[in-house]
Motif scaffolding. Sequence first.
Motif, short mmCIF file in Angstrom:
data_model
loop_
_atom_site.label_atom_id
_atom_site.label_comp_id
_atom_site.label_asym_id
_atom_site.label_seq_id
_atom_site.Cartn_x
_atom_site.Cartn_y
_atom_site.Cartn_z
N ALA A 1 0.89 -1.26 -0.01
CA ALA A 1 -0.19 0.09 -0.05
C ALA A 1 0.89 1.14 -0.08
O ALA A 1 2.05 1.30 0.50
CB ALA A 1 -0.97 -0.10 1.24
N VAL A 2 0.45 2.16 -0.74
CA VAL A 2 1.13 3.47 -0.81
C VAL A 2 0.36 4.85 -0.61
O VAL A 2 -0.73 4.88 -1.31
CB VAL A 2 1.88 3.66 -2.26
N VAL A 3 0.79 5.64 0.17
CA VAL A 3 0.21 6.85 0.59
C VAL A 3 0.86 7.81 -0.16
O VAL A 3 2.08 8.06 0.06
CB VAL A 3 0.29 7.07 1.92
N ALA A 4 0.16 8.69 -1.24
CA ALA A 4 0.80 9.95 -1.82
C ALA A 4 0.36 11.17 -0.87
O ALA A 4 -0.96 11.19 -0.82
CB ALA A 4 0.30 9.83 -3.16
N GLN A 5 1.21 11.84 -0.40
CA GLN A 5 1.22 13.06 0.14
C GLN A 5 1.76 14.37 -0.56
O GLN A 5 2.93 14.32 -0.72
CB GLN A 5 1.71 12.86 1.61
N ASP A 6 0.84 15.23 -0.62
CA ASP A 6 1.63 16.70 -1.21
C ASP A 6 2.53 17.12 -0.16
O ASP A 6 2.60 17.28 0.92
CB ASP A 6 0.49 17.76 -1.23
N ALA A 7 3.96 17.28 -0.96
CA ALA A 7 5.22 17.74 -0.07
C ALA A 7 5.01 18.85 0.61
O ALA A 7 5.73 19.11 1.65
CB ALA A 7 6.38 17.22 -0.75
N ASP B 1 6.93 2.26 6.63
CA ASP B 1 6.55 2.33 7.94
C ASP B 1 7.13 1.17 8.85
O ASP B 1 8.03 0.41 8.13
CB ASP B 1 4.99 2.35 8.06
N CYS B 2 6.77 1.25 9.97
CA CYS B 2 7.57 0.33 11.12
C CYS B 2 7.56 -1.14 10.73
O CYS B 2 8.44 -1.96 10.86
CB CYS B 2 7.00 0.41 12.53
N ASP B 3 6.40 -1.41 10.21
CA ASP B 3 6.16 -2.91 9.82
C ASP B 3 6.37 -3.07 8.33
O ASP B 3 5.84 -4.40 7.72
CB ASP B 3 4.94 -3.63 10.34
N ALA B 4 6.82 -2.20 7.69
CA ALA B 4 7.38 -2.26 6.36
C ALA B 4 6.16 -2.76 5.35
O ALA B 4 6.49 -3.24 4.16
CB ALA B 4 8.52 -3.03 6.19
N ALA C 1 3.75 -0.33 4.40
CA ALA C 1 2.97 0.73 3.74
C ALA C 1 4.10 1.59 3.36
O ALA C 1 5.10 1.82 4.14
CB ALA C 1 2.04 1.30 4.69
N VAL C 2 3.91 2.28 2.10
CA VAL C 2 5.33 3.31 1.86
C VAL C 2 4.45 4.54 1.68
O VAL C 2 3.20 4.64 1.39
CB VAL C 2 5.70 2.92 0.24
N LEU C 3 5.21 5.60 2.13
CA LEU C 3 4.61 7.16 1.92
C LEU C 3 5.40 7.81 1.20
O LEU C 3 6.74 7.81 1.15
CB LEU C 3 4.71 7.66 3.41
N LEU C 4 4.75 8.54 0.02
CA LEU C 4 5.44 9.21 -1.10
C LEU C 4 5.10 10.63 -0.58
O LEU C 4 3.97 11.00 -0.57
CB LEU C 4 4.80 8.75 -2.38
N GLY D 1 7.73 4.11 19.68
CA GLY D 1 8.12 5.29 20.54
C GLY D 1 8.31 6.55 19.81
O GLY D 1 8.65 7.39 20.24
N ARG D 2 7.98 6.16 18.54
CA ARG D 2 8.27 7.50 17.63
C ARG D 2 6.97 8.29 17.25
O ARG D 2 5.80 7.71 17.33
CB ARG D 2 9.01 7.09 16.44
N GLU D 3 6.92 9.52 16.81
CA GLU D 3 5.77 10.22 16.54
C GLU D 3 4.95 9.46 15.38
O GLU D 3 3.71 9.35 15.49
CB GLU D 3 6.00 11.69 15.75
N SER D 4 5.72 8.92 14.32
CA SER D 4 5.05 8.35 13.12
C SER D 4 5.77 7.26 12.86
O SER D 4 6.77 6.77 13.27
CB SER D 4 5.15 9.34 11.76
N CYS D 5 4.86 6.31 12.36
CA CYS D 5 5.29 4.81 11.80
C CYS D 5 6.29 5.09 10.68
O CYS D 5 7.12 4.11 10.45
CB CYS D 5 4.23 4.03 11.60
N PHE D 6 6.30 6.19 9.92
CA PHE D 6 6.81 6.25 8.73
C PHE D 6 8.45 6.94 9.15
O PHE D 6 8.47 7.97 8.57
CB PHE D 6 6.24 6.86 7.71
N PHE D 7 8.95 6.41 10.00
CA PHE D 7 10.31 7.13 10.44
C PHE D 7 11.62 6.66 9.33
O PHE D 7 12.67 7.20 9.81
CB PHE D 7 10.55 6.78 11.82
N ARG D 8 11.50 5.72 8.54
CA ARG D 8 12.52 5.43 7.76
C ARG D 8 12.29 5.77 6.39
O ARG D 8 11.24 6.14 5.74
CB ARG D 8 12.44 3.81 7.30
#
Lengths: 127, 127
Positions: A16-22, A76-79, A81-84, B97-104
Amino acid sequence: MNFLDELPWNGDGLIAVVAQDASTGKVLTVAWMNREALKQTVEKRQAVYWSRSRKRLWRKGEESGHVQKVVEVRLDCDADAVLLKVEQVGGIACHTGRESCFFRKLENGKWVTRDPVLKDPSLIYKR
Amino acid sequence: MNFLDELPWNGDGLIAVVAQDASTGKVLTVAWMNREALKQTVEKRQAVYWSRSRKRLWRKGEESGHVQKVVEVRLDCDADAVLLKVEQVGGIACHTGRESCFFRKLENGKWVTRDPVLKDPSLIYKR
């Protein structure tokens, strides 16, 4: 491409990928990528998704011109989901001609359209 | 609960959910909800997810106290993703313990941890 091997691709080979306006922080789209899509996204610095309905790579903006230039890629922490973080060319991410795909808001138990159409889709998709 | 009937729950009866900090715009978490989780989320105005690993409802913050108060619920164009704008209690969404799960962050082909641990998880999870 070691970074691709670290992802636990799901049963369909997708993530899963979330696209966010930078710049504005607005969440634009949730979509999916397979391994090839993420590889191309990173190489081209433009979002390439996997279209589950069309079952093919979907170069975001290939018809509309509304490409997403990639500013940052996060995991993300459990790998799973990706955030773009992207620069949304044309300021329109949604095929309905709106800035974001999340244009409906839950109000009193109903999904209500809250965001305006910025451009008529018939003017975006000429085919 | 008509708004629940409009969602095309996937084969596992789930929908993808993005939680975003309502004030900073930071994307905190991607998780999943089933019908009961979304129902409770809306009723309680606090995020309730479906834990795919534990196969049970997961009241976000039930152990950590880091609950997510729901400010707004949005739905995307093809109704297969929900966006929650939340107030993140404690300022920590991630179990690390981080603000967001997307810390990488992807840097030169490697996932690099970029965000600090704000609180030691052993102090968050006492059990």
